[in-house]
Design a protein around this motif. Structure first.
Motif, PDB file in Angstrom:
ATOM      1  N   GLN A  34       0.818  -1.211   0.000  1.00  0.00           N
ATOM      2  CA  GLN A  34       0.000   0.000   0.000  1.00  0.00           C
ATOM      3  C   GLN A  34       0.854   1.264   0.000  1.00  0.00           C
ATOM      4  N   ARG A  37       0.635   7.425   2.441  1.00  0.00           N
ATOM      5  CA  ARG A  37       0.275   8.801   2.091  1.00  0.00           C
ATOM      6  C   ARG A  37       1.228   9.840   2.664  1.00  0.00           C
ATOM      7  N   GLN A  65      -7.513   4.810  -0.756  1.00  0.00           N
ATOM      8  CA  GLN A  65      -6.555   4.705   0.338  1.00  0.00           C
ATOM      9  C   GLN A  65      -5.703   3.447   0.241  1.00  0.00           C
ATOM     10  N   ASP A  66      -6.282   2.345  -0.252  1.00  0.00           N
ATOM     11  CA  ASP A  66      -5.576   1.067  -0.264  1.00  0.00           C
ATOM     12  C   ASP A  66      -4.815   0.804  -1.571  1.00  0.00           C
ATOM     13  N   THR A  67      -4.610   1.816  -2.390  1.00  0.00           N
ATOM     14  CA  THR A  67      -3.909   1.648  -3.660  1.00  0.00           C
ATOM     15  C   THR A  67      -2.445   1.278  -3.427  1.00  0.00           C
ATOM     16  N   ALA A  68      -1.959   0.317  -4.193  1.00  0.00           N
ATOM     17  CA  ALA A  68      -0.555  -0.085  -4.082  1.00  0.00           C
ATOM     18  C   ALA A  68       0.349   0.966  -4.730  1.00  0.00           C
TER      19      ALA A  68
END
Length: 221
Positions: A34, A37, A65-68
């Protein structure tokens, strides 16, 4: 003995980061996890025109939010925004490692661009570790943490894993020993923690490389 290092890609990290490339035969860019941020993947502190350390953040498209890390993409105006930021940050204007030149080749991918930047820097420093992205290894989704690291090392035919000193609390030597793998760590880095981008503007690359290599000897867990 094939030694593997695994680390998330960071934007123009400090010199101590590159010790992992100096210490390993294969450096795995850990981009299948992940995107943090508020981490250092897409930002760093650089001196402004007055010499004051200020944050510079690479412009990215909005993503869940959980994007790699591997799926993060630059915004459409990235090139313009980097060129504009160069008016405030001399290190972006007088580039030893060209940051804008290979944006097109990255096709909007943050991870591809970071990987190319890290490889460029290593070659400038004379570090010859092979680079592989973890997102290209088709790792099972159910593997997390230490188990995921062990799987990467095994897939690449590694016999030894070298990690940054901060990872001592994350890994158990016995788990690696059960897989016939050696677990090692680097000692805490002693040197300037400023961005490599700035140091390369003001220091001799050979001397900087010597500092990195001198502190890249793995230690037993």
């Amino acid at each position: 003995m094939t030694r593997i290092a695994i680390m998330q890609p960071y934007f123009a990290p400090y010199a101590g980061y590159f010790r992992l490339a100096a210490a390993s035969d294969i450096f795995v860019i850990y981009d299948c996890v992940q995107f943090p941020r508020r981490g250092w993947v897409h930002r760093n502190k650089l001196p402004d025109a007055a010499g004051q350390q200020q944050w510079f953040t690479l412009p990215l498209e909005k993503a869940p939010q959980d994007t790699a890390i591997s799926a993060m993409r630059f915004s459409d105006d990235t090139r313009t925004r980097i060129e504009t930021a160069a008016q405030r940050f001399p290190d972006l204007r007088d580039q030893t490692v060209p940051l804008v030149a290979h944006l097109h080749a990255a096709e909007g991918s943050l991870a591809s661009w970071l990987a190319e930047s890290l490889i460029m820097t290593c070659r400038l420093l004379g570090l010859k570790s092979e680079f592989i992205r973890s997102s290209d290894l088709n790792l099972p989704d159910e593997l997390k943490g230490q188990d995921r690291i062990i799987e990467i090392v095994k897939q690449l035919g590694g016999l030894s894993y070298v990690n940054a000193p901060g990872g001592r609390a994350l890994y158990q030597e016995e788990a690696f020993r059960q897989q016939s793998l050696e677990l090692t760590f680097l000692a805490p880095y002693e040197g300037d923690f400023g961005s490599i981008l700035h140091r390369l503007q003001h220091e001799d690359p050979e001397q900087l490389a010597a500092e990195i290599v001198r502190q890249s000897l793995p230690q037993a867990a």
